[in-house]
Write an enzyme that holds these catalytic residues in place. Structure first.
Site, PDB file in Angstrom:
ATOM      1  N   ASP A   1     -16.733 -11.523 -22.373  1.00  0.00           N
ATOM      2  CA  ASP A   1     -17.410 -11.801 -21.107  1.00  0.00           C
ATOM      3  C   ASP A   1     -18.895 -12.134 -21.290  1.00  0.00           C
ATOM      4  OD1 ASP A   1     -14.950 -11.031 -20.257  1.00  0.00           O
ATOM      5  OD2 ASP A   1     -15.577  -9.058 -19.553  1.00  0.00           O
TER       6      ASP A   1
ATOM      7  N   GLU B   1       5.057 -11.151  -6.264  1.00  0.00           N
ATOM      8  CA  GLU B   1       4.059 -11.352  -7.315  1.00  0.00           C
ATOM      9  C   GLU B   1       4.485 -10.806  -8.671  1.00  0.00           C
ATOM     10  OE1 GLU B   1       3.992  -9.305  -4.815  1.00  0.00           O
ATOM     11  OE2 GLU B   1       2.963  -7.426  -5.235  1.00  0.00           O
TER      12      GLU B   1
ATOM     13  N   GLY C   1       0.859  -1.179   0.000  1.00  0.00           N
ATOM     14  CA  GLY C   1       0.000   0.000   0.000  1.00  0.00           C
ATOM     15  C   GLY C   1       0.890   1.222   0.000  1.00  0.00           C
TER      16      GLY C   1
ATOM     17  N   HIS D   1       8.319  -7.586  -3.692  1.00  0.00           N
ATOM     18  CA  HIS D   1       7.048  -8.009  -4.295  1.00  0.00           C
ATOM     19  C   HIS D   1       7.226  -9.349  -5.012  1.00  0.00           C
ATOM     20  CE1 HIS D   1       4.610  -4.432  -3.559  1.00  0.00           C
ATOM     21  NE2 HIS D   1       5.769  -3.795  -3.588  1.00  0.00           N
TER      22      HIS D   1
ATOM     23  N   LYS E   1      -9.918 -12.385 -16.479  1.00  0.00           N
ATOM     24  CA  LYS E   1     -10.159 -12.445 -17.926  1.00  0.00           C
ATOM     25  C   LYS E   1      -9.623 -13.736 -18.546  1.00  0.00           C
ATOM     26  CE  LYS E   1     -11.652  -9.817 -21.343  1.00  0.00           C
ATOM     27  NZ  LYS E   1     -12.827  -8.958 -21.181  1.00  0.00           N
TER      28      LYS E   1
ATOM     29  N   CYS F   1       5.454  -6.008   1.508  1.00  0.00           N
ATOM     30  CA  CYS F   1       5.783  -4.583   1.527  1.00  0.00           C
ATOM     31  C   CYS F   1       5.086  -3.875   2.694  1.00  0.00           C
ATOM     32  CB  CYS F   1       5.466  -3.967   0.168  1.00  0.00           C
ATOM     33  SG  CYS F   1       6.313  -2.407  -0.079  1.00  0.00           S
ATOM     34  N   TYR F   2       4.095  -3.023   2.425  1.00  0.00           N
ATOM     35  CA  TYR F   2       3.378  -2.394   3.545  1.00  0.00           C
ATOM     36  C   TYR F   2       2.820  -3.469   4.481  1.00  0.00           C
ATOM     37  CZ  TYR F   2      -0.031   0.403   6.137  1.00  0.00           C
ATOM     38  OH  TYR F   2      -0.744   1.012   7.132  1.00  0.00           O
TER      39      TYR F   2
END
Ligand code: XMP
Length: 512
Positions: free
Chosen positions: A228, A172, A56, A170, A368, A83-84
């Site tokens: 979608d 990710e 964040g 991070h 998606k 992180c945060y």
């Protein structure tokens, strides 16, 4: 439907969706909740196998920084702070956070890790992606430092007994070379997940669920022909057959041949009960004289809803609206307002103004690419499943200035040529979106020996992960040359073809 799940508790970071996506890639179901919308009791009740605190933009000591109930650390559920998220765990448990430029790191950073479950099979020295100035200066009681870098004394920490972990980097993002491995370690070594979340199960269980849940009910779905709504339509059709009615509003702003193609696929191939409403004339009348992009979007959005309402009314007893809302839409709509660059319109925006007993959204938990996987499993043609995005207001935002049938016809032809050549060249797979725009600019040309005065068409192709930012695609000159030759030869009224070499930002993908 889901046996085990991980909670991604969002503290306002940019990567919440990415974290959830990375977890699902490991076949573990993940869901995102804003930190202030779920209590510790609810977390326990939901039976999460583990929790990830996201990053964040804040600093833990700021007055209004997001904070969480420290009881979570004693709930017996493993936690990984990123992180945060790491700093927050440290702060909640009594550690000390400091801010020093000298400890700040941004970008790829070499880190050194120690033996622990989180770093199982991760080399002792490896590269991670950092973005911070705050750092943990003193870890809380019972925690130990398990990684450091040259600048930062605590790059990761853990309390193994309570299964609490935190990392400053991070994992990710793909720049963290062993990031996926670390997330896998958290899921499988720390949380003991089994990794049994599969899309195949999703298709079968959803169909069975909706067959039962919607038994005897009439359902309406606005079909745009986009990925979608197409996937939602076929899924629900498999569940409830003719009790589903799809309404395809053809506003005349579609690409060449698109309306007939969509109608054909859904009616002939799938036997879907489809109503195609041809309202091109009505939309053109409403757009007459409108040149402001936002105004165009508003006119189209409003009229679209009106047409849909009229059709729904004529159908009589329909109480349920189905929509192709997907997970990023759900997460985005849960966030606060940000600056409006364009008022995006798509069929997902219908129900707020319409009265239905209930709205069903069979894809609301999917990303998606997961929606595309479901589409493939349902046998929807690749052309639809892998379709590039197309804006709800259609070609109206690709005709600069007033929209007229003549201009639309010129654009449709130019766009079809561009798309055909990109596909032929194989560049279709190297660009994420590509289309033509009809500018309002006319210039002098020469054809044969005669002077011409025609329109300029612009070609646009972009590479992007999320359409929030984009780079222009470096299409080969030979391809651009071929497209330019064909357009100027085959589309009368075009005298000039230009290629848009602007990234987003500062430009947007669409011109309007
Ligand atoms: P911009 O132009 O905002 O486009 O950079 C980003 C992506 O969104 C698509 N787009 C839309 N999609 N309704 C939609 O469903 C809209 O009103 C709309 N406007 C833009 C655009 O094609 C690109 O993929």
């Amino acid at each position: 439907m889901v046996n085990e799940k991980i909670l991604v508790l969002d503290f306002g970071g940019q990567y919440d969706l990415l974290i959830a996506r990375r977890i699902r890639e490991q076949h573990v179901y993940a869901e995102i909740k804003p930190y202030n919308q779920i209590t510790v009791a609810e977390i326990k009740e939901a039976g999460y196998k583990g929790i990830i605190f996201t990053g964040g933009p804040n600093s833990v000591y700021e007055e209004n920084s997001p904070y969480y109930d420290p009881a979570i650390l004693d709930a017996g559920i493993p936690v990984l702070g990123i992180c945060y998220g790491l700093q927050l765990i440290a702060y909640m448990a009594g550690g000390l956070i400091c801010n020093a430029e000298s400890c700040g790191e941004y970008g790829k950073t070499t880190i050194y890790v120690q033996d622990c479950l989180l770093f199982k099979d991760v080399p002792q020295e490896n590269i991670c992606w950092m973005s911070h100035t705050d750092y943990v200066d003193r870890v809380p009681a019972n925690f130990k430092v398990i990684a450091y870098s040259e600048n930062c004394p605590c790059v990761a920490m853990c309390d193994e007994a309570r299964k609490l972990y935190g990392v400053q980097f991070h994992p990710e993002v793909t720049h963290s070379v062993y990031g996926s491995k670390m997330l896998a370690n958290f899921l499988f070594e720390v949380c003991h997940c089994s990794g049994d979340w599969k899309m195949g199960d999703f298709v079968e269980t959803s169909i069975a669920h909706y067959r039962k849940y919607l038994a005897g009910k009439k359902v309406l779905l606005a079909l745009s022909g986009g990925v979608d709504s197409s996937v939602a339509a076929v899924l629900l059709h498999r569940a409830i057959g003719q009790n589903l009615t799809c309404v395809f509003v053809d506003h005349g702003l579609l690409r060449k041949g698109e309306g007939d193609y969509v109608e054909n696929v859904f009616r002939q191939q799938f036997g879907v009960n489809l109503i195609r409403v041809n309202v091109a004339g009505r939309f053109l009348n409403l757009l007459a004289g409108v040149t402001d992009p936002e105004q165009k979007r508003k006119v189209i959005g409003k009229s679209f809803i009106r047409v849909f309402e009229e059709v729904a009314k004529n159908l009589g007893e329909v109480n349920i609206l189905a929509q192709g809302t997907i997970y990023p839409d759900v997460v985005e709509s849960g966030k606060g307002e940000s600056a409006i660059i364009k008022s995006h319109h798509n069929v997902g925006g219908l129900p707020r103004v319409m009265r239905f007993e209930e709205v069903v959204e069979p894809l609301r938990n999917l990303f998606k690419d997961e929606v595309r996987e479901v589409g493939e499993q349902l046998g929807i043609p690749d052309e639809l499943v892998w379709r590039q995005p197309f804006p709800g207001p259609g070609l109206a935002v690709r005709v600069i200035g007033e929209v007229t049938e003549a201009k639309l016809a010129i654009l449709r032809e130019s766009d079809a040529i561009f798309r055909e050549e990109v596909i032929k060249s194989g560049y279709e797979f190297m660009t994420d979106q590509y289309f033509a725009v009809l500018t309002d600019l006319r210039s002098v040309g020469v054809k044969g020996d005669a002077r011409t005065y025609g329109y300029t068409v612009a070609l646009r192709a972009v590479n992007t992960d999320d359409f929030m930012t984009a780079e222009w695609t470096h299409l080969p000159y030979e391809l651009l040359e071929k497209v330019s030759n064909r357009i100027t030869n085959e589309v009368t009224s075009i005298t000039r073809v230009v290629y848009d070499i602007t990234s987003k930002p500062p430009a947007t993908v669409e011109w309007e």
